[in-house]
Structures are given as C-alpha cells and as structure tokens.
Design an enzyme around this catalytic site. Structure first.
Site: not given
Ligand code: C5P
Length: 307
Positions: A238, A285
């Site tokens: 995410y 990430h």
C-alpha cells in the site's frame, strides 16, 4: 417522402452537432488551466490519474465504502472484523470529532500553497525552512520534528499526518490528519478522545496524544485505495503515508511544494532527525515507483519537488 427528408434532416443536425462537440472538446484541451499565477496545458497523463470524485477525507456519509474497497482495506491488516464492526467504530468517531469535510473550498479565487514535508535525510543543510513555512498549509508526517531543525525544515505545522504507532503531541491549532491502516487504528482514535484505554494494538502505542479534537481529519479508505491503484498502479503493498499526503495535497491545495522525499544513495529511507539502524529499504511500500511518480509530476509542472 417528407418523413424520409425530415429523418435525413435530423441525422444531418445530429452529425453536425457531434462534429461541433468534438471540435469544442479538442479546443478545450488546448485551453490552459490557470491556477495560482501558473498556466498549465491540460495533461492526459495527469488526468488519467487525478480524479476529483475521490474525497480524501471521511465524513459519516462518505465512510460507506464499496465492498471492493472494504476488502482492499482489510487486506492491509490481520483482522476478521467485518463491515458491521467498521461501521460501528466509524459512527462512534463522528460522534466524537466534527462530521464535516474540511478544505473542500476550491474555486477560481483560491490560491492555497501547500508545503508537504517528508522525513528524508536530504533536508539536512537544505536551508528550506523559510520556504516551507511560507506555505499556507504545512503538512508534516509522522514524528518529523521541527525543534532544533528550524533552518532546514521550518517551524510551522498546520497539519500533522499520523497513524497510532507514529503519533506525537501536536499544537492546539494543528490539524491531526489521521490514516487508519486497520480497524484497531479507528478504535484508537475513538479511545484517544474518550476513555484513553485502547488495548488492542499489536505494537506499543501511546494511549494519549495531545491534539485538538475539533481539528481532526480522517483519511478515507477509498482514497487510500485510489492512490494505490490509480497513482501507483498497485506498486507496493500500500502507499507510504508521505506519498498519500502528496496526492491528498492535490485535492485540497492549488500549488503543491514537496520537501524531504527521496532515499539516500544506498536506496534507504533515511531521516533528517535520527540515524536509522538497521537501515530501512522503503519496506512494504513501492518506494522507487513513488519517487519516479514524484519526478514525473515535477517534470509536468504539477508540483515543485525540492531535493
Ligand atoms: O519515515 P517516515 O515514514 O516517517 O517518513 C514520512 C514519509 O516521507 C514516508 O512515508 C515517505 O513517503 C517519505 N520519505 C522519503 N524518503 C525518505 C524518508 C521518508 O521519501 N528518506
């Protein structure tokens, strides 16, 4: 016969109308958008990503997300809790903090300049402090301190972006911008302004954090998914808090200036205020993709990136 003629006539009118529309549309795309003294030509790369129908901030109305969004949000966490638990907690939140979406006041007259300050070590000796403070809004992320670093990072903080594990005390005039990555985070927020008794967190989190309840803004799960899918093409598990803040700034500001983003020479996400041991390679990430996207936005004059 006259019936056939009238059909032909109708067809002709429809055709010329369509051609007219196409002509107008192609010309409209040539008309530059002028905001804050800068005029930019419409940019298809940007418009396929930027979508104003996604509201960054949650209200009790916009908290109702689609089943697909809810599933995406649930995948970030280890929880069996379902939709009903989520809705129950969200309802409690809006009994506590204001149930209104702030900063939705865009218009031709507005020229809101925003400084978004990440925590990168590239801020050291930058002397960006005065420029950062010059923004109408100054967003700081997680623990990013100002005391002792004023010359490089400034001293004003209008918005502090946090989640429970990164929470720090903030001034009475600072907006808390709250990211919930799991249901327990939403429960933490309720507890913060009510009982101070949250126990459900995996990691150790502060039970109290000084913040002005009437200035809290909660980022909607739908917005987080939009950033992950539309802006990052699903890179990383995410998006990072910092990258989501930059995109949020596009939705509530007219000019976006970005500071303190970018890994060190070894590809680690270092900090200007501490030495991270062991070094941190952007984790879950898509750090590189996020950075490349920021560079592309800079190239297209959509933001100013200060490194
Ligand atoms: O490290 P932390 O998550 O607190 O940093 C805030 C944000 O700043 C990150 O989410 C990331 O987007 C950005 N950052 C960066 N390069 C670094 C450190 C942080 O781009 N070296």
């Amino acid at each position: 016969m006259s019936r056939i003629m009238s059909r032909k006539g109708q067809l002709l009118i429809l055709l010329s109308f369509s051609i007219g529309c196409l002509y107008l549309q192609s010309n409209l795309q040539q008309i530059p958008q002028c905001i804050c003294g800068g005029c930019h030509k419409n940019d298809p790369w940007f418009s396929t990503r930027f979508n104003t129908s996604y509201h960054p901030l949650m209200t009790s109305n916009t908290s109702v997300v689609s089943a697909e969004t809810f599933q995406w949000w649930k995948r970030m966490q280890n929880t069996r809790s379902g939709w009903k638990d989520y809705k129950r907690v969200v309802d409690k939140i809006f009994q506590t903090i204001p149930d209104k979406e702030m900063h939705r006041d865009a218009g031709p007259e507005r020229c809101r300049v925003c400084s978004v300050v990440g925590n990168s070590g590239n801020l050291i000796n930058s002397h960006y402090g005065p420029m950062i403070d010059d923004g109408d809004f100054v967003f700081r992320i997680n623990r990013g301190p100002t005391k002792g670093f004023e010359q490089d990072v400034g001293s004003r903080t209008t918005h502090r972006v946090i989640y429970p594990e990164s929470a720090v005390d903030m001034g009475n005039s600072t907006h808390m911008v709250f990211f919930a990555f799991k249901l327990a985070d939403l429960k933490w927020l309720v507890s913060l302004f009510t009982t101070h008794t949250i126990k459900q967190q995996n990691k150790v989190v502060k039970i109290t954090t000084k913040a002005n309840m009437s200035l809290v803004m909660v980022v909607s799960p739908g917005f987080m998914k939009y950033v992950h899918h539309q802006w990052l093409n699903k890179h990383g598990r995410y998006p990072s808090t910092g990258f989501m803040t930059v995109i949020m700034a596009f939705h509530i500001c007219d000019k976006v200036r970005v500071y303190g983003f970018g890994a060190d020479k070894d590809g680690n996400w270092n900090h200007y205020f501490e030495r991270i041991r062991p070094a941190y390679k952007t984790g879950i990430h898509g750090g590189t993709f996020e950075y490349v996207t920021l560079k592309e936005l800079q190239k297209r004059n959509k933001l100013e990136l200060y490194e």
